[in-house]
Design an enzyme around this catalytic site. Sequence first.
Site, PDB file in Angstrom:
ATOM      1  N   GLY A   1      66.938 -26.730  -1.229  1.00  0.00           N
ATOM      2  CA  GLY A   1      67.281 -26.652   0.194  1.00  0.00           C
ATOM      3  C   GLY A   1      68.699 -26.179   0.436  1.00  0.00           C
ATOM      4  O   GLY A   1      69.328 -25.604  -0.450  1.00  0.00           O
TER       5      GLY A   1
ATOM      6  N   HIS B   1      68.560 -17.605  -1.605  1.00  0.00           N
ATOM      7  CA  HIS B   1      67.197 -18.147  -1.600  1.00  0.00           C
ATOM      8  C   HIS B   1      66.253 -17.202  -0.852  1.00  0.00           C
ATOM      9  O   HIS B   1      65.138 -16.939  -1.291  1.00  0.00           O
ATOM     10  CB  HIS B   1      67.161 -19.508  -0.893  1.00  0.00           C
ATOM     11  CG  HIS B   1      67.981 -20.579  -1.553  1.00  0.00           C
ATOM     12  ND1 HIS B   1      69.075 -21.145  -0.945  1.00  0.00           N
ATOM     13  CD2 HIS B   1      67.866 -21.188  -2.752  1.00  0.00           C
ATOM     14  CE1 HIS B   1      69.589 -22.064  -1.732  1.00  0.00           C
ATOM     15  NE2 HIS B   1      68.885 -22.115  -2.838  1.00  0.00           N
TER      16      HIS B   1
HETATM   17  P1  AMP Z   1      68.925 -24.224  -5.822  1.00  0.00           P
HETATM   18  O1  AMP Z   1      68.464 -24.532  -4.445  1.00  0.00           O
HETATM   19  O2  AMP Z   1      70.405 -24.111  -5.940  1.00  0.00           O
HETATM   20  O3  AMP Z   1      68.296 -25.103  -6.855  1.00  0.00           O
HETATM   21  O4  AMP Z   1      68.395 -22.763  -6.126  1.00  0.00           O
HETATM   22  C1  AMP Z   1      67.042 -22.415  -6.001  1.00  0.00           C
HETATM   23  C2  AMP Z   1      66.822 -21.047  -6.614  1.00  0.00           C
HETATM   24  O5  AMP Z   1      67.622 -20.089  -5.921  1.00  0.00           O
HETATM   25  C3  AMP Z   1      67.239 -20.989  -8.094  1.00  0.00           C
HETATM   26  O6  AMP Z   1      66.298 -20.221  -8.810  1.00  0.00           O
HETATM   27  C4  AMP Z   1      68.581 -20.330  -8.027  1.00  0.00           C
HETATM   28  O7  AMP Z   1      68.917 -19.636  -9.201  1.00  0.00           O
HETATM   29  C5  AMP Z   1      68.395 -19.377  -6.856  1.00  0.00           C
HETATM   30  N1  AMP Z   1      69.692 -18.999  -6.292  1.00  0.00           N
HETATM   31  C6  AMP Z   1      70.705 -19.823  -5.942  1.00  0.00           C
HETATM   32  N2  AMP Z   1      71.769 -19.119  -5.519  1.00  0.00           N
HETATM   33  C7  AMP Z   1      71.427 -17.810  -5.615  1.00  0.00           C
HETATM   34  C8  AMP Z   1      72.093 -16.579  -5.347  1.00  0.00           C
HETATM   35  N3  AMP Z   1      73.348 -16.543  -4.899  1.00  0.00           N
HETATM   36  N4  AMP Z   1      71.429 -15.435  -5.562  1.00  0.00           N
HETATM   37  C9  AMP Z   1      70.147 -15.440  -6.030  1.00  0.00           C
HETATM   38  N5  AMP Z   1      69.459 -16.553  -6.306  1.00  0.00           N
HETATM   39  C10 AMP Z   1      70.088 -17.738  -6.100  1.00  0.00           C
END
Ligand code: AMP
Length: 281
Positions: A31, A37
């Site tokens: 989230g 995301h």
């Molecule tokens: P998180 O909500 O931080 O657990 O991230 C969920 C997904 O989004 C994970 O696969 C992350 O690697 C990806 N994600 C987070 N930040 C970025 C970003 N800046 N660019 C691309 N994907 C991202």
Amino acid sequence: MLIFTQIAALQKHLKPYIKQGKTIGFVPTMGALHRGHIFLIQKSIKEADLTVCSIFVNPTQFNDPADFDKYPSTVPADVEKLNKAKCDILFLPSVKEMYPDGTQNKRKVDFGFLAQTLEGEHRPGHFDGMAQVVERLLRIVKPHLLYMGLKDYQQQLIVGKLIAKRKLRVKLMALKTVRERDGLALSSRNVRLNVEQRKVAVQLSKALRRSKYYLKTGTEIASAQLSGRKKLEKNKEIEIEYFEIRNANTLAVPKSRKEKMVALVAAKVGGVRLIDNMRMW
Ligand code: AMP
């Protein structure tokens, strides 16, 4: 967009689509959604027939309880963003729904060195908790395509290994890191930075770029690593946990410039822990 909080209801809804041979794309998140995301969501919408996003702040992957407590939660805004992006389904389970028998991990996967180094060293237990919830989510949603970000470089390598070791039938799609204009990698944690800290935080990506430049122009690996690290050390507000150039597949210390390499950094800026990485090719 449909929102499900119960596994049974979600699976009941997905069943006819699976029967019809539709492709399911899945984007697991914690989230506090941002453009990074949404980029994954958009890719899934383009490539799969049905896109499922999950929001679950997984308690078992936080080694620091304070970090868990402070993790931002913006569900109403997230729902709005997902609706706007035309995401089909949001899965929003409770801790009880995800861990009906408690959070103890009885079926740990041995990821070896891959989970012991870098983040593994600085966040003990983090990858066990992450793999535990990703496996559970994959068994619930049963997607064909799993979209993850290269932003969490070590995480996507470990998820690749999880899929192989557990023989899960899903294809991992690891997508580029979405950045702010100045280079700062988007992260849910960025909202916790004040204006001054935000200005300093950009140095992480600048340091990675410096190492890449040195490596590309023929500098030895150790010197290229040191030059990036030195750039970061100039900022008193930055507390470096690691700044390393590693083999892009194994995360081992590279022996030769011929290897595919990635530079990875973890640092605290004003107490906010940030990570970033950059491919060196
Ligand atoms: P998180 O909500 O931080 O657990 O991230 C969920 C997904 O989004 C994970 O696969 C992350 O690697 C990806 N994600 C987070 N930040 C970025 C970003 N800046 N660019 C691309 N994907 C991202």
